[in-house]
Design an enzyme around this catalytic site. Structure first.
Site, PDB file in Angstrom:
ATOM      1  N   TYR A   1      -6.721   0.477   3.861  1.00 17.85           N
ATOM      2  CA  TYR A   1      -5.631   1.448   3.625  1.00 17.85           C
ATOM      3  C   TYR A   1      -4.630   1.481   4.781  1.00 17.85           C
ATOM      4  O   TYR A   1      -3.767   2.368   4.839  1.00 17.85           O
ATOM      5  CB  TYR A   1      -6.179   2.877   3.389  1.00 17.85           C
ATOM      6  CG  TYR A   1      -7.330   2.909   2.413  1.00 17.85           C
ATOM      7  CD1 TYR A   1      -7.100   2.700   1.039  1.00 17.85           C
ATOM      8  CD2 TYR A   1      -8.634   3.119   2.852  1.00 17.85           C
ATOM      9  CE1 TYR A   1      -8.162   2.700   0.143  1.00 17.85           C
ATOM     10  CE2 TYR A   1      -9.692   3.124   1.966  1.00 17.85           C
ATOM     11  CZ  TYR A   1      -9.459   2.915   0.605  1.00 17.85           C
ATOM     12  OH  TYR A   1     -10.498   2.909  -0.265  1.00 17.85           O
TER      13      TYR A   1
ATOM     14  N   HIS B   1      -3.804  -8.777  -2.965  1.00 17.01           N
ATOM     15  CA  HIS B   1      -5.259  -8.644  -3.059  1.00 17.01           C
ATOM     16  C   HIS B   1      -5.798  -9.767  -3.930  1.00 17.01           C
ATOM     17  O   HIS B   1      -5.351  -9.904  -5.091  1.00 17.01           O
ATOM     18  CB  HIS B   1      -5.619  -7.258  -3.629  1.00 17.01           C
ATOM     19  CG  HIS B   1      -5.175  -6.136  -2.740  1.00 17.01           C
ATOM     20  ND1 HIS B   1      -3.855  -5.702  -2.719  1.00 17.01           N
ATOM     21  CD2 HIS B   1      -5.831  -5.403  -1.810  1.00 17.01           C
ATOM     22  CE1 HIS B   1      -3.739  -4.713  -1.831  1.00 17.01           C
ATOM     23  NE2 HIS B   1      -4.930  -4.520  -1.249  1.00 17.01           N
TER      24      HIS B   1
ATOM     25  N   ASP C   1      -6.303  -9.227   0.640  1.00 16.14           N
ATOM     26  CA  ASP C   1      -7.356  -8.303   1.079  1.00 16.14           C
ATOM     27  C   ASP C   1      -8.452  -8.128   0.021  1.00 16.14           C
ATOM     28  O   ASP C   1      -8.270  -8.453  -1.149  1.00 16.14           O
ATOM     29  CB  ASP C   1      -6.747  -6.911   1.367  1.00 16.14           C
ATOM     30  CG  ASP C   1      -5.855  -6.916   2.579  1.00 16.14           C
ATOM     31  OD1 ASP C   1      -5.607  -8.021   3.133  1.00 16.14           O
ATOM     32  OD2 ASP C   1      -5.386  -5.834   2.984  1.00 16.14           O
ATOM     33  N   ASP C   2      -9.539  -7.596   0.495  1.00 13.07           N
ATOM     34  CA  ASP C   2     -10.615  -7.018  -0.328  1.00 13.07           C
ATOM     35  C   ASP C   2     -11.571  -8.037  -0.943  1.00 13.07           C
ATOM     36  O   ASP C   2     -12.538  -7.656  -1.588  1.00 13.07           O
ATOM     37  CB  ASP C   2     -10.070  -6.124  -1.474  1.00 13.07           C
ATOM     38  CG  ASP C   2      -9.286  -4.925  -0.954  1.00 13.07           C
ATOM     39  OD1 ASP C   2      -9.223  -4.764   0.291  1.00 13.07           O
ATOM     40  OD2 ASP C   2      -8.735  -4.175  -1.774  1.00 13.07           O
TER      41      ASP C   2
ATOM     42  N   HIS D   1     -11.841  -6.990   7.320  1.00 15.03           N
ATOM     43  CA  HIS D   1     -11.297  -5.847   6.559  1.00 15.03           C
ATOM     44  C   HIS D   1     -12.380  -4.782   6.370  1.00 15.03           C
ATOM     45  O   HIS D   1     -12.317  -4.009   5.419  1.00 15.03           O
ATOM     46  CB  HIS D   1     -10.777  -6.355   5.198  1.00 15.03           C
ATOM     47  CG  HIS D   1      -9.863  -5.400   4.491  1.00 15.03           C
ATOM     48  ND1 HIS D   1      -8.851  -4.716   5.117  1.00 15.03           N
ATOM     49  CD2 HIS D   1      -9.804  -5.033   3.171  1.00 15.03           C
ATOM     50  CE1 HIS D   1      -8.207  -3.961   4.243  1.00 15.03           C
ATOM     51  NE2 HIS D   1      -8.769  -4.128   3.031  1.00 15.03           N
TER      52      HIS D   1
ATOM     53  N   HIS E   1     -15.052  -1.203   2.975  1.00 15.90           N
ATOM     54  CA  HIS E   1     -13.745  -0.637   2.647  1.00 15.90           C
ATOM     55  C   HIS E   1     -13.646   0.892   2.708  1.00 15.90           C
ATOM     56  O   HIS E   1     -13.008   1.540   1.852  1.00 15.90           O
ATOM     57  CB  HIS E   1     -13.286  -1.119   1.255  1.00 15.90           C
ATOM     58  CG  HIS E   1     -11.792  -1.236   1.155  1.00 15.90           C
ATOM     59  ND1 HIS E   1     -10.977  -0.161   0.850  1.00 15.90           N
ATOM     60  CD2 HIS E   1     -10.968  -2.287   1.331  1.00 15.90           C
ATOM     61  CE1 HIS E   1      -9.712  -0.556   0.823  1.00 15.90           C
ATOM     62  NE2 HIS E   1      -9.685  -1.864   1.128  1.00 15.90           N
TER      63      HIS E   1
HETATM   64 ZN    ZN Z   1      -8.106  -3.170   1.159  1.00 12.63          ZN
END
Ligand code: ZN
Length: 499
Positions: free
Chosen positions: A401, A451, A309-310, A360, A364
């Site tokens: 989250y 991540h 992610d991210d 995603h 965020h």
């Molecule tokens: Zn995230």
């Protein structure tokens, strides 16, 4: 009959008187059957007023349809006609014909009996006109037709002639023997040599002289039927050729303009691809074909979806891709829109090595704290960015989250993907810890959360990937994992593993 009796009575008188004046007297007759006896000198005068000196001059033979004959005075003829007698033999007879060429004349009353034994009323019933290629005709008995055929005679005039055509549109039927001569003077025996079929988009056709084709083209006619038709396709593989004016109507009842619209590419584990019709997809899937390229995935062996992610992040994500590519492994990257925008080449590389891209959000946030409008912006903007880089939207969403509700799911309108293993790599920032945690918790169908923005995670992946493979796991994307585990991902549902 009264007249006939009068004749007989007169003959008796003649007999009695004739014996007395035989040398001087002549008996004379009239057409009504009367007779008188006159001197030879008087006879010439009597002839001038309708008397005859010979009985045969005042009588005639009459005939009946059943074959009888009778001799009557000429004056009685009308009376006899009224009761069925005829003056001529031909009036009571008929010529009949046999299949072997004989003719016979029979009385009319006998005609039915002759018909019954194979005689025919007319010559045309037992004969046939035949034709030669040089223009002759001949009438032959039916029984001889085959023999004549064998020596070059034909049944119909069409068999010995051909239609010929001129460039100015005239037509002529010509004996075969004359065809070559006509060709010498500008006639053609093939209609296509002087004209061409032309077509309109509404399905009409018309034959046009070659010299007129350009004029017709100017008013909407085409000389190639392919110019006015189109092949349409059905999901079950049928094809149909329709006129252009019909295309819209056909499309409304389930036909498509492009074959690719009714087909889907399926993949086999050994690397083959096949395009099958939509109606056949389910049948193919039951015999080892997949909608997602399986990259040699064995559905019977354990598999795991690594997810990151991210990102993407230029300093860390490429290292992870290097590791994945090195081992032929794939993962799913849930990217942020604003990071994707600045790293298009990284997204393109993800796709090129078989990795999957998920949404995603753009920046965020905790989507539950956002208005519907802002949630939609976070999802839609990221979709648009990814699509502009790789050509298609992300098929799955992971909310930041793991925070979501029904409204957010409805706005995103995509399957939501969570995780079954949380490495907490962002918290520990320890490659060894992360590696051990993953290896300890790995199991078939797991979705592992990491991540790709942390160098420690990139470092951990260098050993996680080969060690999971060594343990027998196949490292696959979310789509592959779902597909091989029998799931059809659906909007409005949340998935955290595929068992
Ligand atoms: Zn995230």
């Amino acid at each position: 009959m009264k007249k006939l009796i009068a004749v007989l009575m007169a003959m008796n008188i003649c007999f009695l008187t004739g014996s007395v004046h035989a040398q001087e007297k002549i008996t004379m007759y009239s057409i009504d059957g009367s007779r008188i006896t006159v001197s030879a000198s008087e006879a010439e005068e009597y002839k001038k007023v309708g008397w005859y000196d010979n009985l045969s001059q005042v009588t005639t033979v009459m005939y009946s349809a059943d074959g009888r004959e009778t001799t009557v005075f000429i004056g009685e003829v009308p009376e006899y006609k009224n009761v069925g007698w005829y003056e001529n033999l031909s009036d009571v007879t008929k010529t009949m014909y046999s299949l072997d060429g004989r003719e016979i004349t029979v009385f009319l009353t006998d005609v039915p009996a002759y018909r019954a034994v194979g005689w025919y009323d007319s010559r045309s019933q037992v004969t046939k006109t035949m034709y030669s290629t040089d223009g002759r005709e001949i009438t032959v008995l039916l029984k001889d037709v085959d023999a004549y055929r064998n020596v070059g005679w034909y049944d119909s005039i069409e068999d010995v002639t051909r239609i010929m055509y001129s460039l100015d549109g005239r037509q002529l039927r010509v004996f075969l023997g004359d065809v070559e001569a006509y060709k010498q003077v500008g006639w053609f025996d093939d209609i296509d040599a002087v004209s061409k079929e032309m077509y309109s988009i509404d399905g009409r056709s018309i034959r046009v002289l070659l010299k007129d084709i350009d004029a017709y083209k100017k008013v909407g006619w085409y000389d190639d039927i392919r110019d006015v038709t189109k092949i349409l396709y059905a999901p079950d593989g049928r094809e149909i050729t329709v006129f252009l004016s019909e295309v819209d109507a056909y499309k409304q009842v389930g036909w498509y303009e492009y074959k690719s619209h009714v087909q889907k590419t399926l993949y086999s584990r050994d690397g083959r691809e096949i395009a099958v019709f939509l109606d056949d997809v389910e049948a193919y899937k039951q015999v080892g074909w997949y909608e997602i390229r399986p990259y040699g995935v064995d559905p019977l062996k354990p598999m795991i979806a690594l997810t990151f992610d991210d990102g993407p992040k230029a300093s860390t994500t490429p290292s992870i891709l290097d590791t994945l590519e090195k081992y032929g492994a794939r993962a799913t990257f849930f990217v942020l829109g604003n990071s994707a925008k600045n790293n298009p080449d990284i997204l393109q590389r993800m796709v090129s090595i078989g990795c999957q891209i998920g949404n995603h959000s753009y920046s965020h946030p905790d989507l539950k704290t956002y208005s519907a409008t802002n949630v939609a912006y976070q999802i839609d903007t990221t979709e648009a960015i990814v699509s502009s880089i790789v050509g298609f939207e992300p098929a799955v969403v992971r909310p930041p989250y793991g925070s979501y509700n029904k409204d957010i799911m409805a706005i995103a309108d995509k399957p939501f993907i969570l995780w079954s293993v949380d490495t907490l790599d962002w918290k520990y920032r320890d490659a060894e810890y992360v590696k051990n945690y993953v290896l300890k918790t790995a199991r078939d169908g797991a979705i592992i959360l990491m991540h790709d923005i942390h160098s420690t995670t990139a470092e951990a992946v260098k050993s996680i990937v080969p060690e999971l493979i060594a343990k027998g796991y196949q490292l696959v994307t979310i789509d592959e994992l779902a597909a091989h585990k029998g799931y059809t991902l659906q909007s409005g549902y949340v998935y955290s593993q595929f068992k």
